[in-house]
Design an enzyme around this catalytic site. Structure first.
Site, PDB file in Angstrom:
ATOM      1  N   HIS A   1       0.852  -1.196   0.000  1.00  0.00           N
ATOM      2  CA  HIS A   1       0.000   0.000   0.000  1.00  0.00           C
ATOM      3  C   HIS A   1       0.885   1.242   0.000  1.00  0.00           C
ATOM      4  O   HIS A   1       1.937   1.265   0.642  1.00  0.00           O
ATOM      5  CB  HIS A   1      -0.929   0.000   1.222  1.00  0.00           C
ATOM      6  CG  HIS A   1      -1.983   1.062   1.112  1.00  0.00           C
ATOM      7  ND1 HIS A   1      -1.730   2.375   1.396  1.00  0.00           N
ATOM      8  CD2 HIS A   1      -3.270   1.003   0.697  1.00  0.00           C
ATOM      9  CE1 HIS A   1      -2.829   3.085   1.172  1.00  0.00           C
ATOM     10  NE2 HIS A   1      -3.781   2.276   0.749  1.00  0.00           N
TER      11      HIS A   1
ATOM     12  N   GLU B   1      -3.761   2.038  -7.304  1.00  0.00           N
ATOM     13  CA  GLU B   1      -4.196   3.181  -6.506  1.00  0.00           C
ATOM     14  C   GLU B   1      -3.231   4.342  -6.727  1.00  0.00           C
ATOM     15  O   GLU B   1      -2.189   4.422  -6.054  1.00  0.00           O
ATOM     16  CB  GLU B   1      -4.207   2.817  -5.020  1.00  0.00           C
ATOM     17  CG  GLU B   1      -5.074   1.630  -4.692  1.00  0.00           C
ATOM     18  CD  GLU B   1      -5.431   1.597  -3.208  1.00  0.00           C
ATOM     19  OE1 GLU B   1      -6.620   1.741  -2.901  1.00  0.00           O
ATOM     20  OE2 GLU B   1      -4.530   1.465  -2.374  1.00  0.00           O
TER      21      GLU B   1
HETATM   22  P1  PGA Z   1      -9.456   6.262  -0.198  1.00  0.00           P
HETATM   23  O1  PGA Z   1      -8.325   5.189   0.132  1.00  0.00           O
HETATM   24  O2  PGA Z   1     -10.648   5.509  -0.719  1.00  0.00           O
HETATM   25  O3  PGA Z   1      -9.736   6.963   1.106  1.00  0.00           O
HETATM   26  O4  PGA Z   1      -8.909   7.177  -1.222  1.00  0.00           O
HETATM   27  C1  PGA Z   1      -8.113   4.096  -0.722  1.00  0.00           C
HETATM   28  C2  PGA Z   1      -6.957   3.261  -0.236  1.00  0.00           C
HETATM   29  O5  PGA Z   1      -5.937   3.818   0.199  1.00  0.00           O
HETATM   30  O6  PGA Z   1      -7.018   2.026  -0.269  1.00  0.00           O
END
Ligand code: PGA
Length: 231
Positions: free
Chosen positions: A85, A154
């Site tokens: 992450h 992401e």
């Molecule tokens: P968010 O986070 O939906 O608050 O943007 C997503 C994540 O970091 O998995």
């Protein structure tokens, strides 16, 4: 469609207990829902959705102060993990070498691995080939054919900002990622009730990883409802 919630470092044990009981009675056998609560809630159980850990160290047990290792996860029956992450990479300094070591270890132990990748705004601004080079580098030493791999794209600049990537940006990036792996591709980064329907319609998007918008169980339930019936 895979719908996953990442609580990060939010909520209390009592709130999570309530959340899980509401969610468990809502989710059914056709849904594919994962929740990643903070570690203190690992002993909670759910029948209809999967519980996973947001981070763990790649050893059975030992002298790794502050870390959770496999022995504890086995104790709780946890078989799902987030690796890579952007908050682990950027705030806690996990480099690609460590992400790859974690990946190998948890793959050897048969975990479902939600492997997160995503470029910074700086890289995004440099254009398509810089983005593709960067994302490819986040697959260094990663077995892209691992049968329990789920990739979460992401973009760092879209996480927790309330501004998700544009549909065309997600589409272009997921089309590229599809050339690297056949495994499911989730999008994450400011997925909300207002945009999840459009995001899940995009080709090569197989689900969503949701942070802030998952913290309210009623909101998360509505997002699962949107995912039902898609693909
Ligand atoms: P968010 O986070 O939906 O608050 O943007 C997503 C994540 O970091 O998995």
């Amino acid at each position: 469609m895979i719908i996953a919630a990442n609580f990060k470092s939010n909520l209390t044990l009592q709130k999570i207990k309530n959340y899980f009981s509401v969610l468990d009675s809502f989710v059914n056998g056709n849904d594919d829902v994962y929740v990643f609560p903070p570690f203190f809630a690992m002993q909670e159980k759910a029948k209809n959705f999967h519980i996973g850990v947001q981070n763990a160290y790649c050893e059975f047990n030992g002298a790794f102060s502050g870390e959770i290792t496999l022995e504890s996860l086995n104790d709780f029956g946890i078989k799902n993990i987030l690796i890579g992450h952007s908050e682990r990479r950027n705030i806690f300094g996990e480099n690609q070498e460590l992400c790859a070591r974690k990946f190998d270890f948890f793959a050897q132990n048969n975990f479902s691995i939600f492997y997160c990748i995503g470029e910074s705004l700086e890289t995004r601004k440099k254009g398509k080939s810089a983005i593709e080079d960067f994302l490819s580098s986040q697959f260094d030493r990663i077995d892209v054919d691992y049968e329990k791999l789920i990739v979460a794209y992401e973009p760092v600049w879209a996480i927790g900002t309330g501004v998700s990537a544009k549909i065309e940006e997600i589409e272009e990036t997921h089309n590229f990622l599809r050339t690297l792996t056949k495994r499911p591709l989730l999008y994450g980064g400011s997925v909300q009730l207002q945009n999840i329907s459009d995001i899940l319609k995009i080709k090569n998007v197989d689900g969503a990883l949701i942070g802030s918008a998952s913290l309210d169980v009623e909101n998360f339930k509505k997002m699962i409802e949107v995912a039902r019936g898609k693909k």
